[in-house]
Design a protein around this motif. Structure first.
Motif, PDB file in Angstrom:
ATOM      1  N   ILE A 180      14.284  67.499   5.872  1.00  0.00           N
ATOM      2  CA  ILE A 180      15.455  68.204   6.388  1.00  0.00           C
ATOM      3  C   ILE A 180      16.159  68.946   4.974  1.00  0.00           C
ATOM      4  O   ILE A 180      16.214  68.321   4.063  1.00  0.00           O
ATOM      5  CB  ILE A 180      16.450  67.385   7.220  1.00  0.00           C
ATOM      6  CG1 ILE A 180      16.986  65.942   6.519  1.00  0.00           C
ATOM      7  CG2 ILE A 180      15.886  67.003   8.690  1.00  0.00           C
ATOM      8  CD1 ILE A 180      17.966  65.133   7.096  1.00  0.00           C
ATOM      9  N   VAL A 181      16.680  70.066   5.167  1.00  0.00           N
ATOM     10  CA  VAL A 181      17.244  70.777   4.271  1.00  0.00           C
ATOM     11  C   VAL A 181      18.536  71.539   4.642  1.00  0.00           C
ATOM     12  O   VAL A 181      18.718  72.165   5.637  1.00  0.00           O
ATOM     13  CB  VAL A 181      16.172  71.850   3.615  1.00  0.00           C
ATOM     14  CG1 VAL A 181      16.720  72.668   2.295  1.00  0.00           C
ATOM     15  CG2 VAL A 181      14.971  71.278   3.625  1.00  0.00           C
ATOM     16  N   ASP A 182      19.311  71.150   3.838  1.00  0.00           N
ATOM     17  CA  ASP A 182      21.069  71.750   3.874  1.00  0.00           C
ATOM     18  C   ASP A 182      21.783  71.690   2.631  1.00  0.00           C
ATOM     19  O   ASP A 182      21.692  70.446   2.038  1.00  0.00           O
ATOM     20  CB  ASP A 182      21.662  71.205   5.235  1.00  0.00           C
ATOM     21  CG  ASP A 182      22.810  72.270   5.730  1.00  0.00           C
ATOM     22  OD1 ASP A 182      23.564  72.533   4.882  1.00  0.00           O
ATOM     23  OD2 ASP A 182      22.610  72.531   7.040  1.00  0.00           O
ATOM     24  N   ASP A 183      22.492  72.444   2.263  1.00  0.00           N
ATOM     25  CA  ASP A 183      23.202  72.599   1.248  1.00  0.00           C
ATOM     26  C   ASP A 183      24.574  71.707   1.542  1.00  0.00           C
ATOM     27  O   ASP A 183      25.289  71.427   0.375  1.00  0.00           O
ATOM     28  CB  ASP A 183      23.446  73.859   0.558  1.00  0.00           C
ATOM     29  CG  ASP A 183      24.264  74.789   1.307  1.00  0.00           C
ATOM     30  OD1 ASP A 183      23.965  75.213   2.464  1.00  0.00           O
ATOM     31  OD2 ASP A 183      25.269  75.292   0.910  1.00  0.00           O
TER      32      ASP A 183
ATOM     33  N   LEU B 154      23.931  67.691   6.421  1.00  0.00           N
ATOM     34  CA  LEU B 154      22.759  67.013   6.573  1.00  0.00           C
ATOM     35  C   LEU B 154      22.730  65.749   7.087  1.00  0.00           C
ATOM     36  O   LEU B 154      21.907  65.402   7.695  1.00  0.00           O
ATOM     37  CB  LEU B 154      22.465  67.031   4.973  1.00  0.00           C
ATOM     38  CG  LEU B 154      20.896  66.826   4.420  1.00  0.00           C
ATOM     39  CD1 LEU B 154      20.258  67.829   4.686  1.00  0.00           C
ATOM     40  CD2 LEU B 154      21.149  66.385   2.929  1.00  0.00           C
ATOM     41  N   ASN B 155      24.147  65.077   6.975  1.00  0.00           N
ATOM     42  CA  ASN B 155      24.355  63.772   7.356  1.00  0.00           C
ATOM     43  C   ASN B 155      24.099  63.865   8.847  1.00  0.00           C
ATOM     44  O   ASN B 155      23.688  62.863   9.479  1.00  0.00           O
ATOM     45  CB  ASN B 155      25.552  63.058   6.943  1.00  0.00           C
ATOM     46  CG  ASN B 155      25.623  63.052   5.564  1.00  0.00           C
ATOM     47  OD1 ASN B 155      24.534  62.387   4.591  1.00  0.00           O
ATOM     48  ND2 ASN B 155      26.860  62.794   4.745  1.00  0.00           N
TER      49      ASN B 155
ATOM     50  N   ARG C  84      20.485  64.356   9.994  1.00  0.00           N
ATOM     51  CA  ARG C  84      19.652  63.116   9.795  1.00  0.00           C
ATOM     52  C   ARG C  84      20.179  62.073  11.184  1.00  0.00           C
ATOM     53  O   ARG C  84      19.307  61.446  11.703  1.00  0.00           O
ATOM     54  CB  ARG C  84      20.151  62.379   8.649  1.00  0.00           C
ATOM     55  CG  ARG C  84      19.032  61.220   8.328  1.00  0.00           C
ATOM     56  CD  ARG C  84      19.854  60.212   7.538  1.00  0.00           C
ATOM     57  NE  ARG C  84      20.283  60.934   6.104  1.00  0.00           N
ATOM     58  CZ  ARG C  84      21.573  61.074   5.798  1.00  0.00           C
ATOM     59  NH1 ARG C  84      22.489  60.470   6.640  1.00  0.00           N
ATOM     60  NH2 ARG C  84      21.985  61.426   4.437  1.00  0.00           N
TER      61      ARG C  84
ATOM     62  N   GLU D  30      14.953  64.531   2.126  1.00  0.00           N
ATOM     63  CA  GLU D  30      16.183  65.427   2.626  1.00  0.00           C
ATOM     64  C   GLU D  30      16.273  66.295   1.145  1.00  0.00           C
ATOM     65  O   GLU D  30      16.283  65.656  -0.169  1.00  0.00           O
ATOM     66  CB  GLU D  30      17.443  64.409   2.646  1.00  0.00           C
ATOM     67  CG  GLU D  30      17.288  63.554   3.800  1.00  0.00           C
ATOM     68  CD  GLU D  30      18.326  62.708   4.049  1.00  0.00           C
ATOM     69  OE1 GLU D  30      19.462  62.818   3.248  1.00  0.00           O
ATOM     70  OE2 GLU D  30      18.329  61.905   4.638  1.00  0.00           O
ATOM     71  N   CYS D  31      16.745  67.373   1.304  1.00  0.00           N
ATOM     72  CA  CYS D  31      16.983  68.285   0.335  1.00  0.00           C
ATOM     73  C   CYS D  31      18.435  68.897   0.423  1.00  0.00           C
ATOM     74  O   CYS D  31      18.609  69.475   1.446  1.00  0.00           O
ATOM     75  CB  CYS D  31      15.928  69.357   0.135  1.00  0.00           C
ATOM     76  SG  CYS D  31      13.991  68.712  -0.067  1.00  0.00           S
ATOM     77  N   LYS D  32      18.810  69.286  -0.828  1.00  0.00           N
ATOM     78  CA  LYS D  32      19.918  69.861  -0.676  1.00  0.00           C
ATOM     79  C   LYS D  32      20.039  71.494  -1.373  1.00  0.00           C
ATOM     80  O   LYS D  32      21.313  72.135  -1.134  1.00  0.00           O
ATOM     81  CB  LYS D  32      21.284  69.129  -1.422  1.00  0.00           C
ATOM     82  CG  LYS D  32      20.913  69.024  -2.938  1.00  0.00           C
ATOM     83  CD  LYS D  32      22.130  68.005  -3.710  1.00  0.00           C
ATOM     84  CE  LYS D  32      21.719  68.018  -5.140  1.00  0.00           C
ATOM     85  NZ  LYS D  32      20.367  67.294  -5.463  1.00  0.00           N
TER      86      LYS D  32
ATOM     87  N   ASP E  95      17.831  74.882   6.517  1.00  0.00           N
ATOM     88  CA  ASP E  95      19.152  75.777   6.746  1.00  0.00           C
ATOM     89  C   ASP E  95      18.900  77.235   6.052  1.00  0.00           C
ATOM     90  O   ASP E  95      18.115  77.476   5.038  1.00  0.00           O
ATOM     91  CB  ASP E  95      20.153  75.184   5.877  1.00  0.00           C
ATOM     92  CG  ASP E  95      21.556  75.928   5.941  1.00  0.00           C
ATOM     93  OD1 ASP E  95      21.654  76.735   7.146  1.00  0.00           O
ATOM     94  OD2 ASP E  95      22.628  75.863   5.019  1.00  0.00           O
TER      95      ASP E  95
END
Length: 275
Positions: A8-11, A16-17, A20, A34-36, A56
């Motif tokens: 899952i990817v979101d800045d 992101l939380n 998840r 998880e990636c930011k 995202d």
């Protein structure tokens, strides 16, 4: 039951939380990373080879579209975009069968998207994923610039008359711009259906062309096919990394890494033997 190994990817940390928390309720999903940002998404996708990625679109630096462009076609997992895009963009996604979830995210939309992903995971070839997304991106670009399309075609026609002077350049029409790209600046090229992603100086250009047709226009002394969907400029190879089953990875820059398939490994062996 097969679980889809998912990134899952979101800045935005809150987004992101939330994603998840909702995906943890879906039994078919196993979150493996998880990636930011887009850079992390590229690295984790290369390292972990996930089945699915929730991505995202609007992120600083490398956005969601940029992540897809940077990956070879057979490395691109199933993709579900999370987005607040306008309707014209969502129409393009629908036409090209690209899955998306509109923000704010709710459980019903996640359930629908995961159900579609399971069906596609069982029935589709991996190389179809990138082709669909690149087609949608191209459609979005066209719709954004439809008003200036007539001017663009006139400019392209004029350039075509002088093609004899452009033998060391590639012509790329991107939105309403026409770019004359020096072949020496092209680092690698990846095919996605009827499109090619041309990577040069940190920018990825989308060109409507088959890989074979584009290869015919490139200098054969420095551009070599290393995969059924990939061409590399030998001058940009920084490191050759052995992989499993006779394959290699080529490190082409700070972030780009390209897989060499077994069928084309002799190309790299010949290249190394010349040093």
């Amino acid at each position: 039951m097969h679980k889809l190994r998912t990134i899952i990817v979101d800045d935005e940390p809150l987004a992101l939380n939330l994603l998840r928390a909702k995906l943890n309720k879906v039994p078919e999903i196993e979150i493996i990373a998880e990636c930011k940002n887009g850079r992390e998404a590229i690295e984790k996708t290369m390292d972990l080879a996930p089945d699915l990625i929730f991505l995202d679109i609007q992120m600083p630096g490398v956005d969601g579209f940029g992540v897809i462009k940077k990956l070879q076609s057979d490395i691109v997992p199933l993709v579900i975009f999370t987005t607040a895009f306008e309707q014209y963009a969502l129409d393009a996604f629908d036409v090209h069968a690209v899955d998306y979830i509109l923000k704010p995210i709710d459980e019903e939309r996640i359930t629908r998207a995961v159900s579609r992903a399971i069906v596609r995971f069982e029935t589709e070839e991996e190389t179809e994923h990138k082709s669909r997304i690149i087609g949608a991106i191209d459609t979005i670009n066209e719709r954004e610039n439809s008003a200036s399309s007539s001017q663009s075609s006139q400019g392209q026609s004029s350039l075509g008359q002088n093609k004899g002077n452009l033998e060391h350049k590639i012509i790329i029409k991107d939105r309403d711009d026409i770019t004359l790209l020096k072949q020496a600046d092209i680092e690698w090229v990846d095919a996605a259906g009827d499109y090619c992603c041309v990577h040069a100086q940190g920018v990825t250009h989308i060109k409507r062309s088959t890989l074979k047709n584009l290869l015919d226009d490139l200098d054969p002394s420095i551009f070599k096919r290393v995969h059924r969907s990939t061409i590399v400029n030998l001058n940009y190879i920084q490191k050759v990394i052995p992989h499993t089953k006779g394959e290699y990875f080529l490190k082409l820059g700070e972030y780009d890494q390209v897989k060499v398939s077994r069928n084309y490994r002799d190309v790299i062996k010949d290249f190394l033997s010349d040093w």
